[in-house]
Design an enzyme around this catalytic site. Sequence first.
Site, PDB file in Angstrom:
ATOM      1  N   THR A 104       5.375   1.095 -23.066  1.00  0.00           N
ATOM      2  CA  THR A 104       5.215   2.483 -22.629  1.00  0.00           C
ATOM      3  C   THR A 104       3.716   2.738 -22.652  1.00  0.00           C
ATOM      4  OG1 THR A 104       5.375   3.408 -24.871  1.00  0.00           O
ATOM      5  CG2 THR A 104       7.427   3.209 -23.621  1.00  0.00           C
ATOM      6  N   HIS A 105       3.218   3.471 -21.671  1.00  0.00           N
ATOM      7  CA  HIS A 105       1.780   3.722 -21.542  1.00  0.00           C
ATOM      8  C   HIS A 105       0.992   2.407 -21.451  1.00  0.00           C
ATOM      9  CE1 HIS A 105       2.749   7.865 -22.757  1.00  0.00           C
ATOM     10  NE2 HIS A 105       3.436   7.325 -23.746  1.00  0.00           N
ATOM     11  N   SER A 129      -9.949 -17.012  -1.902  1.00  0.00           N
ATOM     12  CA  SER A 129     -11.121 -16.170  -1.710  1.00  0.00           C
ATOM     13  C   SER A 129     -12.067 -16.844  -0.722  1.00  0.00           C
ATOM     14  CB  SER A 129     -11.838 -15.949  -3.044  1.00  0.00           C
ATOM     15  OG  SER A 129     -13.144 -15.443  -2.851  1.00  0.00           O
ATOM     16  N   LYS A 146     -10.022 -18.811  -6.877  1.00  0.00           N
ATOM     17  CA  LYS A 146      -9.158 -17.647  -6.836  1.00  0.00           C
ATOM     18  C   LYS A 146      -7.777 -17.949  -6.248  1.00  0.00           C
ATOM     19  CE  LYS A 146      -9.940 -14.018  -7.811  1.00  0.00           C
ATOM     20  NZ  LYS A 146     -10.568 -12.984  -6.974  1.00  0.00           N
ATOM     21  N   ASN A 173      -5.045 -15.169  -5.314  1.00  0.00           N
ATOM     22  CA  ASN A 173      -4.841 -13.728  -5.322  1.00  0.00           C
ATOM     23  C   ASN A 173      -3.410 -13.338  -4.933  1.00  0.00           C
ATOM     24  OD1 ASN A 173      -7.609 -13.366  -5.860  1.00  0.00           O
ATOM     25  ND2 ASN A 173      -8.098 -13.460  -3.674  1.00  0.00           N
ATOM     26  N   GLU A 195      -0.128  -6.968  -3.305  1.00  0.00           N
ATOM     27  CA  GLU A 195      -1.086  -5.892  -3.084  1.00  0.00           C
ATOM     28  C   GLU A 195      -0.852  -5.208  -1.741  1.00  0.00           C
ATOM     29  OE1 GLU A 195      -4.694  -7.920  -5.707  1.00  0.00           O
ATOM     30  OE2 GLU A 195      -4.807  -7.917  -3.526  1.00  0.00           O
ATOM     31  N   TYR A 204      15.025  22.919  20.874  1.00  0.00           N
ATOM     32  CA  TYR A 204      14.220  21.726  21.115  1.00  0.00           C
ATOM     33  C   TYR A 204      12.791  22.101  21.476  1.00  0.00           C
ATOM     34  CZ  TYR A 204      12.635  17.200  22.794  1.00  0.00           C
ATOM     35  OH  TYR A 204      11.933  16.042  22.952  1.00  0.00           O
ATOM     36  N   LYS A 251       9.962   9.534  16.544  1.00  0.00           N
ATOM     37  CA  LYS A 251      10.344   8.116  16.603  1.00  0.00           C
ATOM     38  C   LYS A 251       9.264   7.204  16.049  1.00  0.00           C
ATOM     39  CE  LYS A 251      11.371   8.852  20.918  1.00  0.00           C
ATOM     40  NZ  LYS A 251      11.544  10.315  20.855  1.00  0.00           N
TER      41      LYS A 251
END
Length: 473
Positions: free
Chosen positions: A166-167, A288, A294, A296, A301, A328, A336
């Site tokens: 929690t937190h 990277s 790296k 990633n 993300e 209308y 759409k």
Amino acid sequence: MNTQADATPDRRAALWSGRFADKPDEAAVQFETSIYADERLAFDDIAGSKAHAAMLGSAGIIPQAEADALVGALAAIEAELRAGTLALDPGAEDIHSFVENELTARLGDTGRKLHTGRSRNDQIALDERLYLRRAVPEFQRKLLALIGTLAGIAEAHTGTLLPGYTHLQHAQPVTLAHHLCAWAWMLVRDHGRFSDALARISLSPLGAGALAGTTLPLDREAVAAALGFAGVTPNSLDAVADRDYCVELAAGFSLVMAHLSRFCEEIILWSTEEFGFVALSEKWSTGSSIMPQKKNPDFAELIRGRTGRVYGDLLALLTMLKGLPLSYNRDLQEDKASLFDAYDTAASSVSVFAEMLKTAEWNAGRMAASCAGGYANATDVAEYLVRKGVPFRTAHAVSARLVRYAIEKKCAIEALTLAELRQHSELFAGDIFAQLESRACVEARSLAGGPAECQTRTQIRDLKAFCAARGVR
């Protein structure tokens, strides 16, 4: 049919004939066309048109032979579109105009009878509802597949210890299975929201006309039944002005994305060197441009980032409706693009997240080791005393003092001696140490919905049953 040669404003001059002396300007045509947004409605528009044409014949509004010719030509157009031998006309104002123009080119005046008793206002409302009745169940199947994936991974990790937070602070030990089930139950609620929305969509607006119906003896109920609707919309004004279903579904997609974004945030954190709980497959990671080492979590993300895009679609729909008078208004044409974008983004995100998880590797040792830190068993100390008759608030204070004492000694609570524990309460006995082990803390929480293995396996069974009852195993 030479669709490119016909793609000119003159094709649509009939929409301006009579009332307007001037033909539409090319810039005006391009600005107000919606063919690129609503081309995915082609088969739904044809399905609705076939049902409408059949009803016109059976109701005696047009000769049966002409109704049959309309249905046959519409079926041919559909077959050619599916086969790729007929292309959509990019110069058509919308999908309705394209179908009707193509029909008229084939049948002449008979083709012009298709629009009898119908307006594009009730036609687009019908097309959208038909499309959503196809598309939303497909989206739900993607949700079910992800729920099944989570349940399958959880089943392999019912004994894999994991810190609960929690937190973002250590709270109490749980298991990876318990955590994954929490994700799955969020998706179960999402699935239910879409089912609720589908029930409200299942009313046919066809026959509402522009806003006030028609003087012709249409059989609205017959068309609704032919298209598989539960009934007809009860008010013609509302039928053509209603876009609640767009907002409701966009809100549903937004909640799905909110859930996926939360999942992805945890995956991103867990895949860091600091956590090391999960390693994503190289198939679902990127490198990277400058740092060779790296790996990633870019796909997680991207899902997290695209959540804002779906929120924007929802806000666009709400803003579009704000202040619109009945019935209308052309503003509604903008529904759409936002609805379809929300659908497409959420659907692809659900699929990518499921595939990303299927190939992830979980570091059980790292997760279990992390459970040992952060005094996650402090509540178990308090509840040990509660079982000996100590009021909870008093027991809580004793446990808090023990935590402070252990921090000062730079050790875990379970590393303290029994004598040290008894300095804080004489009720502590030798049995306390076994109850402070992380696995014991988990297994002691065997209430319904808890992290104990017996309860987690019940959740997994229920999740799998939920998917199986809906045809996904």
